[in-house]
Write a protein that holds these residues in place. Structure first.
Motif, PDB file in Angstrom:
ATOM      1  N   MET A  43       0.847  -1.192   0.000  1.00 54.53           N
ATOM      2  CA  MET A  43       0.000   0.000   0.000  1.00 54.53           C
ATOM      3  C   MET A  43       0.887   1.248   0.000  1.00 54.53           C
ATOM      4  SD  MET A  43      -2.997   1.271   2.602  1.00 54.53           S
ATOM      5  CE  MET A  43      -1.823   1.823   3.844  1.00 54.53           C
ATOM      6  N   TYR A  44       0.778   2.036  -1.050  1.00 54.24           N
ATOM      7  CA  TYR A  44       1.713   3.137  -1.256  1.00 54.24           C
ATOM      8  C   TYR A  44       1.297   4.369  -0.475  1.00 54.24           C
ATOM      9  CZ  TYR A  44       4.627   6.659  -3.415  1.00 54.24           C
ATOM     10  OH  TYR A  44       5.528   7.671  -3.610  1.00 54.24           O
ATOM     11  N   GLU A  45       2.273   4.997   0.157  1.00 63.79           N
ATOM     12  CA  GLU A  45       2.086   6.283   0.825  1.00 63.79           C
ATOM     13  C   GLU A  45       3.296   7.158   0.538  1.00 63.79           C
ATOM     14  OE1 GLU A  45      -0.600   5.142   4.719  1.00 63.79           O
ATOM     15  OE2 GLU A  45       1.583   5.044   4.883  1.00 63.79           O
ATOM     16  N   ASN A  46       3.080   8.455   0.440  1.00 63.02           N
ATOM     17  CA  ASN A  46       4.144   9.406   0.136  1.00 63.02           C
ATOM     18  C   ASN A  46       4.184  10.456   1.238  1.00 63.02           C
ATOM     19  OD1 ASN A  46       5.505  11.824  -1.171  1.00 63.02           O
ATOM     20  ND2 ASN A  46       5.704  10.313  -2.818  1.00 63.02           N
ATOM     21  N   VAL A  47       5.378  10.738   1.742  1.00 65.25           N
ATOM     22  CA  VAL A  47       5.494  11.681   2.859  1.00 65.25           C
ATOM     23  C   VAL A  47       5.117  13.098   2.446  1.00 65.25           C
ATOM     24  CG1 VAL A  47       7.258  10.307   4.020  1.00 65.25           C
ATOM     25  CG2 VAL A  47       7.948  12.069   2.391  1.00 65.25           C
ATOM     26  N   LEU A  48       5.154  13.402   1.152  1.00 66.99           N
ATOM     27  CA  LEU A  48       4.784  14.741   0.696  1.00 66.99           C
ATOM     28  C   LEU A  48       3.277  14.961   0.753  1.00 66.99           C
ATOM     29  CD1 LEU A  48       7.150  15.125  -2.403  1.00 66.99           C
ATOM     30  CD2 LEU A  48       7.509  15.962  -0.068  1.00 66.99           C
ATOM     31  N   THR A  49       2.517  13.892   0.642  1.00 60.67           N
ATOM     32  CA  THR A  49       1.056  14.008   0.662  1.00 60.67           C
ATOM     33  C   THR A  49       0.447  13.419   1.932  1.00 60.67           C
ATOM     34  OG1 THR A  49       0.876  11.915  -0.573  1.00 60.67           O
ATOM     35  CG2 THR A  49       0.907  13.968  -1.849  1.00 60.67           C
ATOM     36  N   GLY A  50       1.292  12.907   2.813  1.00 60.89           N
ATOM     37  CA  GLY A  50       0.807  12.343   4.065  1.00 60.89           C
ATOM     38  C   GLY A  50       1.027  10.848   4.132  1.00 60.89           C
ATOM     39  N   ALA A  51       1.775  10.408   5.130  1.00 61.78           N
ATOM     40  CA  ALA A  51       2.067   8.982   5.296  1.00 61.78           C
ATOM     41  C   ALA A  51       1.943   8.611   6.767  1.00 61.78           C
ATOM     42  CB  ALA A  51       3.473   8.658   4.792  1.00 61.78           C
ATOM     43  N   ARG A  52       1.599   7.380   7.023  1.00 59.55           N
ATOM     44  CA  ARG A  52       1.464   6.898   8.393  1.00 59.55           C
ATOM     45  C   ARG A  52       2.811   6.921   9.122  1.00 59.55           C
ATOM     46  NH1 ARG A  52      -2.375   3.848   5.616  1.00 59.55           N
ATOM     47  NH2 ARG A  52      -4.350   3.455   6.716  1.00 59.55           N
ATOM     48  N   SER A  53       2.739   7.089  10.422  1.00 61.86           N
ATOM     49  CA  SER A  53       3.935   7.004  11.252  1.00 61.86           C
ATOM     50  C   SER A  53       4.365   5.542  11.370  1.00 61.86           C
ATOM     51  CB  SER A  53       3.656   7.570  12.644  1.00 61.86           C
ATOM     52  OG  SER A  53       2.720   6.741  13.338  1.00 61.86           O
ATOM     53  N   TYR A  54       5.522   5.330  11.984  1.00 66.22           N
ATOM     54  CA  TYR A  54       6.033   3.969  12.174  1.00 66.22           C
ATOM     55  C   TYR A  54       5.034   3.114  12.942  1.00 66.22           C
ATOM     56  CZ  TYR A  54       8.874   0.168  14.086  1.00 66.22           C
ATOM     57  OH  TYR A  54       9.345  -1.067  14.464  1.00 66.22           O
ATOM     58  N   ASN A  55       4.520   3.629  14.051  1.00 72.49           N
ATOM     59  CA  ASN A  55       3.590   2.857  14.882  1.00 72.49           C
ATOM     60  C   ASN A  55       2.281   2.576  14.148  1.00 72.49           C
ATOM     61  OD1 ASN A  55       5.315   2.652  17.088  1.00 72.49           O
ATOM     62  ND2 ASN A  55       4.643   4.623  17.928  1.00 72.49           N
ATOM     63  N   GLU A  56       1.795   3.555  13.384  1.00 78.33           N
ATOM     64  CA  GLU A  56       0.554   3.355  12.636  1.00 78.33           C
ATOM     65  C   GLU A  56       0.743   2.319  11.533  1.00 78.33           C
ATOM     66  OE1 GLU A  56      -1.504   7.792  13.007  1.00 78.33           O
ATOM     67  OE2 GLU A  56       0.047   7.418  11.489  1.00 78.33           O
ATOM     68  N   ARG A  57       1.877   2.406  10.870  1.00 76.00           N
ATOM     69  CA  ARG A  57       2.114   1.480   9.758  1.00 76.00           C
ATOM     70  C   ARG A  57       2.368   0.061  10.266  1.00 76.00           C
ATOM     71  NH1 ARG A  57       1.584   1.900   3.965  1.00 76.00           N
ATOM     72  NH2 ARG A  57       2.473  -0.050   3.223  1.00 76.00           N
ATOM     73  N   ILE A  58       3.049  -0.063  11.386  1.00 74.28           N
ATOM     74  CA  ILE A  58       3.298  -1.408  11.903  1.00 74.28           C
ATOM     75  C   ILE A  58       2.002  -2.033  12.402  1.00 74.28           C
ATOM     76  CG2 ILE A  58       3.836  -0.944  14.357  1.00 74.28           C
ATOM     77  CD1 ILE A  58       6.275  -2.806  13.953  1.00 74.28           C
ATOM     78  N   TYR A  59       1.092  -1.201  12.922  1.00 71.17           N
ATOM     79  CA  TYR A  59      -0.222  -1.713  13.304  1.00 71.17           C
ATOM     80  C   TYR A  59      -0.972  -2.205  12.071  1.00 71.17           C
ATOM     81  CZ  TYR A  59      -5.133  -1.734  14.672  1.00 71.17           C
ATOM     82  OH  TYR A  59      -6.443  -2.095  14.874  1.00 71.17           O
ATOM     83  N   PHE A  60      -0.912  -1.429  10.981  1.00 71.21           N
ATOM     84  CA  PHE A  60      -1.552  -1.827   9.715  1.00 71.21           C
ATOM     85  C   PHE A  60      -0.950  -3.136   9.205  1.00 71.21           C
ATOM     86  CE2 PHE A  60      -1.306  -1.906   5.072  1.00 71.21           C
ATOM     87  CZ  PHE A  60      -2.650  -1.802   4.727  1.00 71.21           C
ATOM     88  N   HIS A  61       0.367  -3.242   9.270  1.00 71.31           N
ATOM     89  CA  HIS A  61       1.048  -4.455   8.802  1.00 71.31           C
ATOM     90  C   HIS A  61       0.617  -5.678   9.606  1.00 71.31           C
ATOM     91  CE1 HIS A  61       4.233  -7.311   7.858  1.00 71.31           C
ATOM     92  NE2 HIS A  61       4.511  -7.367   9.149  1.00 71.31           N
ATOM     93  N   ARG A  62       0.620  -5.554  10.921  1.00 68.21           N
ATOM     94  CA  ARG A  62       0.286  -6.703  11.765  1.00 68.21           C
ATOM     95  C   ARG A  62      -1.181  -7.083  11.628  1.00 68.21           C
ATOM     96  NH1 ARG A  62       3.863  -4.766  17.031  1.00 68.21           N
ATOM     97  NH2 ARG A  62       5.866  -5.556  16.236  1.00 68.21           N
TER      98      ARG A  62
END
Length: 381
Positions: free
Chosen positions: A357-376
């Motif tokens: 799932m693609y995210e770009n920091v210029l347009t807004g991306a999840r933080s480490y904790n948010e993304r790891i929650y999504f992954h798990r």
């Protein structure tokens, strides 16, 4: 939005830029196409959020890294990474006030520079090269193999010195690559023979044997383990040392047919490919090694991925070469259309998973904790 959509759009953009580059006659306009392809790569990958899975390990390592840890690779009992990568990470951390995305940006910029020089030298058409690169697991190389990608990029810079028979700069670059990932050891002996164009009949004989081994599920790894004295249940030892795949690669799948066709066309157009590269065997040998590694190690996840990635550079170029080998313009157009369609199909199939799932920091991306929650949550960990 389906997970592969951003990658599909990028592949389509590169296909359009590649076609435009092919149609243009003005060299300056062609350079603009190449520059546009490079800019798209930086915007897409250089500013990416947390993609795939290796960031789960790299991010904590990066955030906890100190200058005293740079040499941990040589310290017994410590799990340090290669000193070249540790030093680069520490410099990026210092300059960016511990921004992990800055490290990703710097590595992406370096890898792009290496790819750009490589494609300019061997195809002239950077956009088409990047299109095939992405379709053939380039996202995994760029986003999930940070250290490997740097080592591979450095080797791409070393290839011209191999062809020019200049051992000192070649080996210095290979040693530099080794400081980023230990797998670069594979590149050291290549100077002795990799520049030579392979004999058509040697290529054919090994290609046939490798296909037979793949179709019959003959495990060369287990045989080597037995020869090395690892007696007993060699299969169990192979699992432990090489990570045997839980799901076997399907025989006569679309991927197998693609590799079979590629190897066959290389044999058929052997002489034209040799003339195309002025006798240099680097690209064809890269394809040769890629196919051999896949066929012989297809049962083993780690071996199949790590070793085929090391020689993927031949695959990124060979399809463009084959288009140039066809005599009739209609056949070249047909092959170009098939390559484009296949790249889109591979992109849709390979990148159709939650971790893509693609995210770009210029347009807004999840933080480490948010993304790891999504992954798990999506991988059921």
């Amino acid at each position: 939005m389906p997970y592969p959509t951003p990658y599909i759009l990028l592949v389509m953009l590169y296909g359009a830029l590649g076609y435009l580059h092919y149609r243009l006659e003005d060299e300056q306009l062609k350079d603009y196409c190449n520059a546009a392809a490079a800019a798209a790569f930086v915007l897409f990958f250089g500013f990416r959020g947390f993609l795939l899975t290796d960031w789960i390990l790299y991010y904590p390592y990066y955030m906890g890294l100190e200058w005293a840890d740079v040499t941990d690779f040589f310290t017994p009992g410590k799990q340090g990474l290669e000193p070249g990568f540790a030093l680069l990470a520490m410099v990026c951390k210092t300059l960016s006030f511990s921004s992990y995305h800055f490290l990703e940006f710097v590595i992406t910029g370096f890898v792009l520079t290496c790819l750009y020089r490589f494609f300019r030298r061997y195809t002239g058409n950077v956009a088409l090269g990047l299109m095939i690169f992405i379709a053939f697991n380039g996202v995994g190389v760029t986003c999930n193999l940070l250290r490997n990608s740097i080592a591979i990029g450095i080797f791409l810079l070393a290839i011209p010195f191999m062809e020019q028979r200049r051992p000192l700069p070649y080996y210095l670059l290979c040693l530099l690559a080794l400081s980023f990932h230990i797998s670069a050891l594979v590149y050291l002996p290549l100077y002795l023979f990799f520049h030579r164009f392979p004999s058509r009949w040697v290529y054919l004989a090994v290609f046939v044997v490798a296909n037979v081994a793949f179709v019959t599920r003959f495990s060369i790894v287990e045989q080597l383990l037995e020869l090395m004295g690892l007696s007993g249940d060699a299969a169990i030892k192979a699992d432990a040392y090489t990570g045997k795949m839980t799901t076997a690669v399907a025989v006569f799948s679309l991927g197998y047919m693609e590799r079979l066709l590629t190897g066959t066309l290389v044999i058929v157009y052997h002489d034209k490919l040799k003339a195309l590269h002025n006798g240099s065997g680097v690209i064809v040998n890269g394809v040769f090694m890629y196919l051999i590694m896949f066929f012989f190690f297809s049962q083993y996840d780690v071996l199949a991925q790590r070793f085929t990635f090391l020689f993927g550079f031949g695959y990124w170029v060979i399809w463009i070469d084959l288009m140039r080998c066809f005599y009739y313009a209609n056949n070249r157009r047909l092959l170009a259309g098939l390559v484009m369609a296949y790249c889109l199909l591979r992109t849709w199939t390979i990148y159709n998973a939650p971790d893509f799932m693609y995210e770009n920091v210029l347009t807004g991306a999840r933080s480490y904790n948010e993304r790891i929650y999504f992954h798990r949550r999506n991988s059921h960990e």
